[in-house]
Scaffold this motif. Sequence first.
Motif, mmCIF file in Angstrom:
data_model
loop_
_atom_site.group_PDB
_atom_site.id
_atom_site.type_symbol
_atom_site.label_atom_id
_atom_site.label_comp_id
_atom_site.label_asym_id
_atom_site.label_seq_id
_atom_site.Cartn_x
_atom_site.Cartn_y
_atom_site.Cartn_z
ATOM 1 N N VAL A 1 0.843 -1.193 0.000
ATOM 2 C CA VAL A 1 0.000 0.000 0.000
ATOM 3 C C VAL A 1 0.880 1.246 0.000
ATOM 4 C CG1 VAL A 1 -1.789 1.262 1.242
ATOM 5 C CG2 VAL A 1 -1.797 -1.225 1.271
ATOM 6 N N GLY A 2 0.625 2.161 -0.941
ATOM 7 C CA GLY A 2 1.408 3.379 -1.028
ATOM 8 C C GLY A 2 1.013 4.379 0.042
ATOM 9 N N GLU A 3 1.820 5.440 0.164
ATOM 10 C CA GLU A 3 1.554 6.437 1.199
ATOM 11 C C GLU A 3 0.217 7.142 0.981
ATOM 12 O OE1 GLU A 3 4.528 9.230 2.146
ATOM 13 O OE2 GLU A 3 6.020 7.730 2.699
ATOM 14 N N GLN A 4 -0.094 7.481 -0.276
ATOM 15 C CA GLN A 4 -1.343 8.166 -0.560
ATOM 16 C C GLN A 4 -2.539 7.274 -0.240
ATOM 17 O OE1 GLN A 4 -1.730 11.333 -1.240
ATOM 18 N NE2 GLN A 4 -3.953 11.150 -1.330
ATOM 19 N N GLU A 5 -2.417 5.994 -0.609
ATOM 20 C CA GLU A 5 -3.507 5.056 -0.319
ATOM 21 C C GLU A 5 -3.693 4.886 1.181
ATOM 22 O OE1 GLU A 5 -1.118 4.543 -2.462
ATOM 23 O OE2 GLU A 5 -1.994 4.012 -4.406
ATOM 24 N N ARG A 6 -2.593 4.841 1.919
ATOM 25 C CA ARG A 6 -2.682 4.696 3.373
ATOM 26 C C ARG A 6 -3.332 5.933 3.993
ATOM 27 N NH1 ARG A 6 -2.344 0.276 5.845
ATOM 28 N NH2 ARG A 6 -0.161 -0.224 5.445
ATOM 29 N N ARG A 7 -2.945 7.091 3.500
ATOM 30 C CA ARG A 7 -3.549 8.324 4.025
ATOM 31 C C ARG A 7 -5.051 8.342 3.752
ATOM 32 N NH1 ARG A 7 -4.831 13.645 2.909
ATOM 33 N NH2 ARG A 7 -4.114 15.156 4.477
ATOM 34 N N GLU A 8 -5.434 7.966 2.535
ATOM 35 C CA GLU A 8 -6.854 7.938 2.188
ATOM 36 C C GLU A 8 -7.609 6.911 3.026
ATOM 37 O OE1 GLU A 8 -6.922 7.277 -2.014
ATOM 38 O OE2 GLU A 8 -6.227 9.315 -2.490
ATOM 39 N N SER A 9 -6.956 5.788 3.320
ATOM 40 C CA SER A 9 -7.567 4.766 4.164
ATOM 41 C C SER A 9 -7.799 5.294 5.572
ATOM 42 C CB SER A 9 -6.666 3.524 4.201
ATOM 43 O OG SER A 9 -7.155 2.578 5.125
ATOM 44 N N LEU A 10 -6.851 6.049 6.088
ATOM 45 C CA LEU A 10 -6.998 6.629 7.427
ATOM 46 C C LEU A 10 -8.105 7.683 7.446
ATOM 47 C CD1 LEU A 10 -3.234 6.875 8.394
ATOM 48 C CD2 LEU A 10 -4.987 5.651 9.707
ATOM 49 N N LEU A 11 -8.196 8.471 6.379
ATOM 50 C CA LEU A 11 -9.262 9.475 6.309
ATOM 51 C C LEU A 11 -10.630 8.801 6.240
ATOM 52 C CD1 LEU A 11 -7.740 12.152 3.894
ATOM 53 C CD2 LEU A 11 -8.208 12.414 6.336
ATOM 54 N N ALA A 12 -10.728 7.724 5.474
ATOM 55 C CA ALA A 12 -11.988 6.982 5.383
ATOM 56 C C ALA A 12 -12.352 6.387 6.740
ATOM 57 C CB ALA A 12 -11.880 5.884 4.325
ATOM 58 N N ALA A 13 -11.347 5.875 7.442
ATOM 59 C CA ALA A 13 -11.583 5.310 8.768
ATOM 60 C C ALA A 13 -12.029 6.407 9.736
ATOM 61 C CB ALA A 13 -10.310 4.637 9.279
ATOM 62 N N ALA A 14 -11.382 7.561 9.655
ATOM 63 C CA ALA A 14 -11.746 8.676 10.535
ATOM 64 C C ALA A 14 -13.182 9.112 10.272
ATOM 65 C CB ALA A 14 -10.789 9.848 10.311
ATOM 66 N N LYS A 15 -13.569 9.169 9.000
ATOM 67 C CA LYS A 15 -14.944 9.555 8.661
ATOM 68 C C LYS A 15 -15.936 8.582 9.295
ATOM 69 C CE LYS A 15 -16.582 8.888 4.458
ATOM 70 N NZ LYS A 15 -16.940 9.072 3.028
ATOM 71 N N ALA A 16 -15.643 7.286 9.198
ATOM 72 C CA ALA A 16 -16.536 6.273 9.769
ATOM 73 C C ALA A 16 -16.617 6.394 11.286
ATOM 74 C CB ALA A 16 -16.053 4.874 9.370
ATOM 75 N N VAL A 17 -15.471 6.599 11.925
ATOM 76 C CA VAL A 17 -15.426 6.687 13.392
ATOM 77 C C VAL A 17 -16.108 7.962 13.880
ATOM 78 C CG1 VAL A 17 -13.896 6.947 15.387
ATOM 79 C CG2 VAL A 17 -13.384 5.236 13.635
ATOM 80 N N PHE A 18 -15.817 9.101 13.233
ATOM 81 C CA PHE A 18 -16.454 10.360 13.644
ATOM 82 C C PHE A 18 -17.967 10.288 13.465
ATOM 83 C CE2 PHE A 18 -12.318 12.723 12.376
ATOM 84 C CZ PHE A 18 -11.776 12.482 13.634
ATOM 85 N N ALA A 19 -18.409 9.659 12.375
ATOM 86 C CA ALA A 19 -19.845 9.537 12.126
ATOM 87 C C ALA A 19 -20.507 8.656 13.185
ATOM 88 C CB ALA A 19 -20.088 8.955 10.729
ATOM 89 N N ARG A 20 -19.806 7.625 13.606
ATOM 90 C CA ARG A 20 -20.370 6.664 14.568
ATOM 91 C C ARG A 20 -20.265 7.158 16.006
ATOM 92 N NH1 ARG A 20 -17.423 2.521 13.038
ATOM 93 N NH2 ARG A 20 -15.878 2.661 14.707
ATOM 94 N N GLU A 21 -19.102 7.681 16.373
ATOM 95 C CA GLU A 21 -18.823 8.031 17.769
ATOM 96 C C GLU A 21 -18.988 9.523 18.071
ATOM 97 O OE1 GLU A 21 -18.235 5.713 19.921
ATOM 98 O OE2 GLU A 21 -17.960 4.051 18.518
ATOM 99 N N GLY A 22 -18.921 10.345 17.036
ATOM 100 C CA GLY A 22 -18.852 11.779 17.254
ATOM 101 C C GLY A 22 -17.393 12.186 17.389
#
Length: 199
Positions: A1-22
């Motif tokens: 996994v490249g750096e850009q893909e990893r960053r995008e994966s973390l942003l997607a994860a953050a979106k899911a967590v913020f939406a779920r947990e606040g």
Amino acid sequence: VGEQERRESLLAAAKAVFAREGYHRATVRDIAREAGVATGTFYLYFSSKEACLLGLIEEFYRRLMARIVEARAGRGSVLEKLAASVAAVVRAFAGERDLARIVLIQAAGAHPAFDARLAQLHADFARLVEEDLAEAVDAGLLPPQDTGVTAVALIGAVHEVIVAWLREGRPADLEAALPALSSFCLRGAGAGVAERRVQ
């Protein structure tokens, strides 16, 4: 996994967590777990939870402005460009409800950096609308007015409708409200008044 893909994966994860947990309840550990990486890996890409949310805001508005540019391409009159801009904003938020809630509800007031960036992005859009209004006034499509005030008022109207949709579910279908909102914005700017004065 490249750096850009990893960053995008973390942003997607953050979106899911913020939406779920606040935003306030979410932790860096939650985001890392959601992304399937070690907590230390998170810090290779973002210095903090705040920096991660700022990254989400930047990514969303980058896509938003790209959609606005695309929507305006090929539009004939300046008023059509203005209506296309409003439609692009509404459709972007309608298509990303979780992210819209994070950006407009959770981020607002959560950190000075968020407020400063959101204000700057708001101002960028206001300048675009003001340019359209000024061009329309010069072309005789709108009556003379303070285009800066009108631009801020129109953006405020669009913002309030989107926030009401996020907070209260009214309107139930944001995109379905687009014709009424676009009509309101054009009337508010005085569309039709110049033509009536000429007749």
